[in-house]
Scaffold this active site. Structure first.
Site, PDB file in Angstrom:
ATOM      1  N   GLY A  72      46.676 124.828  88.700  1.00 15.35           N
ATOM      2  CA  GLY A  72      46.355 123.372  88.655  1.00 15.35           C
ATOM      3  C   GLY A  72      47.457 122.446  88.415  1.00 15.35           C
ATOM      4  N   THR A  73      48.192 122.931  87.463  1.00 16.13           N
ATOM      5  CA  THR A  73      49.319 122.002  87.152  1.00 16.13           C
ATOM      6  C   THR A  73      50.194 121.463  88.212  1.00 16.13           C
ATOM      7  OG1 THR A  73      49.312 122.574  84.835  1.00 16.13           O
ATOM      8  CG2 THR A  73      51.396 121.512  85.445  1.00 16.13           C
ATOM      9  N   ASN A 156      38.320 118.346  80.674  1.00 15.60           N
ATOM     10  CA  ASN A 156      38.395 119.549  80.371  1.00 15.60           C
ATOM     11  C   ASN A 156      38.104 119.772  78.690  1.00 15.60           C
ATOM     12  OD1 ASN A 156      40.970 118.105  80.593  1.00 15.60           O
ATOM     13  ND2 ASN A 156      41.860 119.374  78.884  1.00 15.60           N
ATOM     14  N   GLN A 184      38.023 121.657  86.335  1.00 12.38           N
ATOM     15  CA  GLN A 184      37.057 122.092  85.284  1.00 12.38           C
ATOM     16  C   GLN A 184      35.562 121.833  85.984  1.00 12.38           C
ATOM     17  OE1 GLN A 184      37.305 123.568  82.686  1.00 12.38           O
ATOM     18  NE2 GLN A 184      39.541 123.489  81.995  1.00 12.38           N
ATOM     19  N   ALA A 205      42.308 128.937  90.132  1.00 17.20           N
ATOM     20  CA  ALA A 205      41.408 130.065  90.014  1.00 17.20           C
ATOM     21  C   ALA A 205      40.989 130.437  88.714  1.00 17.20           C
ATOM     22  CB  ALA A 205      42.475 131.268  90.668  1.00 17.20           C
ATOM     23  N   HIS A 206      41.634 130.220  87.445  1.00 11.06           N
ATOM     24  CA  HIS A 206      41.555 131.103  86.341  1.00 11.06           C
ATOM     25  C   HIS A 206      40.492 130.502  85.523  1.00 11.06           C
ATOM     26  CE1 HIS A 206      43.797 128.770  83.151  1.00 11.06           C
ATOM     27  NE2 HIS A 206      44.436 128.333  84.214  1.00 11.06           N
ATOM     28  N   CYS A 329      46.883 123.818  76.298  1.00  9.53           N
ATOM     29  CA  CYS A 329      48.343 123.830  76.179  1.00  9.53           C
ATOM     30  C   CYS A 329      48.558 123.082  74.914  1.00  9.53           C
ATOM     31  CB  CYS A 329      48.494 123.080  77.626  1.00  9.53           C
ATOM     32  SG  CYS A 329      47.628 121.854  78.208  1.00  9.53           S
TER      33      CYS A 329
HETATM   34  N1  PLP Z   1      43.719 120.133  85.140  1.00  8.64           N
HETATM   35  C1  PLP Z   1      42.572 120.363  84.156  1.00  8.64           C
HETATM   36  C2  PLP Z   1      41.172 119.676  84.038  1.00  8.64           C
HETATM   37  C3  PLP Z   1      42.564 121.398  83.368  1.00  8.64           C
HETATM   38  O1  PLP Z   1      41.669 121.916  82.477  1.00  8.64           O
HETATM   39  C4  PLP Z   1      43.631 122.165  83.471  1.00  8.64           C
HETATM   40  C5  PLP Z   1      43.951 123.616  82.736  1.00  8.64           C
HETATM   41  O2  PLP Z   1      43.438 123.543  81.443  1.00  8.64           O
HETATM   42  C6  PLP Z   1      44.625 122.121  84.262  1.00  8.64           C
HETATM   43  C7  PLP Z   1      44.625 120.827  85.084  1.00  8.64           C
HETATM   44  C8  PLP Z   1      45.928 123.061  84.596  1.00  8.64           C
HETATM   45  O3  PLP Z   1      45.588 124.006  85.473  1.00  8.64           O
HETATM   46  P1  PLP Z   1      46.316 125.309  85.132  1.00  8.64           P
HETATM   47  O4  PLP Z   1      46.267 125.869  83.851  1.00  8.64           O
HETATM   48  O5  PLP Z   1      46.059 126.216  86.277  1.00  8.64           O
HETATM   49  O6  PLP Z   1      48.030 125.038  85.619  1.00  8.64           O
END
Ligand code: PLP
Length: 402
Positions: A72-73, A156, A184, A205-206, A329
């Site tokens: 996602g990042t 989130n 989310q 995916a996770h 994070c």
């Molecule tokens: N965006 C949201 C709303 C999230 O909750 C998260 C992860 O907590 C991310 C982005 C980042 O995703 P990833 O953990 O796959 O990098």
């Protein structure tokens, strides 16, 4: 052995057995590089394309509009930097403007902050006490130089669902690209890119019982997006680098399971469990739900006045219950949540808040276990808390003067 109950599904979700099974051959016999033209490569290419179809189906997109990323990042970064660096726009970085919100994930917020250091201008629209963005604030923030609106679909920390379809309509009317972080939301509520009217949408995916380290960006056909990595022409030149085949195959299997889960109405069961947990926890003195508005079915974020949320998370973990103070994070950091502060909580209330996020693997017994440990732990921590004593003293004073 201590019983362990996991109520931190917004941080990550357990891999489903059928997802692990689907991935397994791609760690062994099916090892080919999906770009190779021999049969090893063709076999993995076919698997990647099948997964692309499944992920596209999950969000109502065309397979060619799915770009696989490392999570996602990366997808959020690709959306923000990719649009601002678009080749067809007459505006440079320095002349561009972005509209986002104060409650975005750091993957969007920090990408925007970095762009500000390069001269790009960013408007951060506020949220109300429920954690909701007002679409008219988004409209008011628009400028002739606005290139992108990025407002998340579900938060989130609170699970609050934003009015993304209304924001999509505003973006279309103004002819501005609209990105929404659906990390989310996907797998929890139906996500249809056509209904939202977005040009870009992030998923990971996770968060839906797939593997960690793989995500996707939906890029609507015709969107002017520059690639951020220089290398080969993978993912139709939108994301260079050899594809993570086992991860992508797992993502596809997780998307299929999520779609089947919607048909079985699994969300209703999760919502019932969350609602019961929330209702009974509200029986504890001096606590409230943060963001008690439209929400994804699995999340409740609760402020327990007079205690430190980190201390509660640690004490509950020692008893076998895994919960969180917010964004995974940032756990370990002592700052109060930017999301809760943006909703108007004091730093003390934000620090006293804990997120419970359930998943389809949870049962009524898990909720009963949580209810057997949370109230007594809150009580014990409050007995030790000088902040709680002060709060009690001031509320006694207030009652005796009125
Ligand atoms: N965006 C949201 C709303 C999230 O909750 C998260 C992860 O907590 C991310 C982005 C980042 O995703 P990833 O953990 O796959 O990098």
């Amino acid at each position: 052995m201590i019983r362990r109950v996991y109520l931190d599904n917004n941080a990550t979700t357990p891999l489903l057995p059928e997802v692990a099974e689907a991935m397994h051959p791609y760690f062994g016999a099916r090892f080919g590089n999906a770009s190779s033209i021999h049969s090893h490569g063709q076999q993995t290419r076919a698997a990647v394309e099948r997964a692309r179809e499944s992920v596209a189906r999950l969000i109502g997109a065309r397979p060619s509009e799915i770009v696989f990323t490392s999570g996602g990042t990366e997808a959020d970064n690709l959306a923000v930097f990719g649009v601002v660096s678009g080749q067809r726009s007459a505006l440079s970085h320095q002349q561009s403007h972005i509209v986002t919100s104060t409650i975005e994930h750091h993957a969007v917020l920090n990408a925007c902050r970095h762009l500000e250091t390069l001269g790009c201008e960013v408007s951060y629209v506020p949220v109300d006490a429920q954690g909701l963005v007002d679409p008219s604030d988004v409209r008011r923030a628009l400028r002739p130089s606005t290139k992108l609106i990025s407002i998340m679909m579900a938060n989130n920390e609170t699970g609050v669902v934003q009015p993304v379809a209304e924001i999509g309509a505003i973006a279309r009317e103004a002819d501005v690209y609209f990105h929404t972080d659906g990390v989310q939301a996907a797998g929890k509520i139906p996500v249809r890119v056509g209904d939202i009217g977005c040009d870009l949408l992030t998923i990971s995916a996770h968060k839906l019982h797939g593997p960690q380290g793989v995500g996707a960006l939906y890029v609507r056909k015709g969107t002017d997006l520059s690639a951020m990595l220089y290398g080969g022409r993978h993912e139709r030149s939108r994301r260079a680098g050899t594809e993570n085949v086992p991860g992508i195959v797992g993502f596809g299997a997780a998307a299929e399971s999520a779609l089947a889960g919607f048909e079985r109405r699994e969300g209703l069961k999760v919502a019932e469990l969350r609602d019961r947990l929330e209702r009974e926890l509200m029986g504890i003195e001096a606590c409230c739900v943060n963001g008690d508005g439209p929400r994804v079915p699995n999340t409740t974020n609760i402020c327990f006045e007079g205690i430190d949320g980190e201390a509660l998370v640690i004490a509950l973990d020692l008893k076998g219950l895994a919960v969180s103070t917010g964004a995974a994070c940032s756990s370990g950091a002592i700052e109060a949540s930017h999301v809760l502060l943006a909703m108007g909580l004091t730093a003390e209330q934000a620090r006293g808040s804990v997120r419970f996020s359930l998943g389809k693997m949870n049962s009524a017994k898990d909720v009963e276990f949580a209810l057997s440990v949370v109230p007594e732990t809150v009580k014990r921590l409050r007995e030790l808390s000088p902040v709680w004593k002060e709060l009690r003293a001031s509320s006694h004073e207030l009652r005796s003067t009125t």
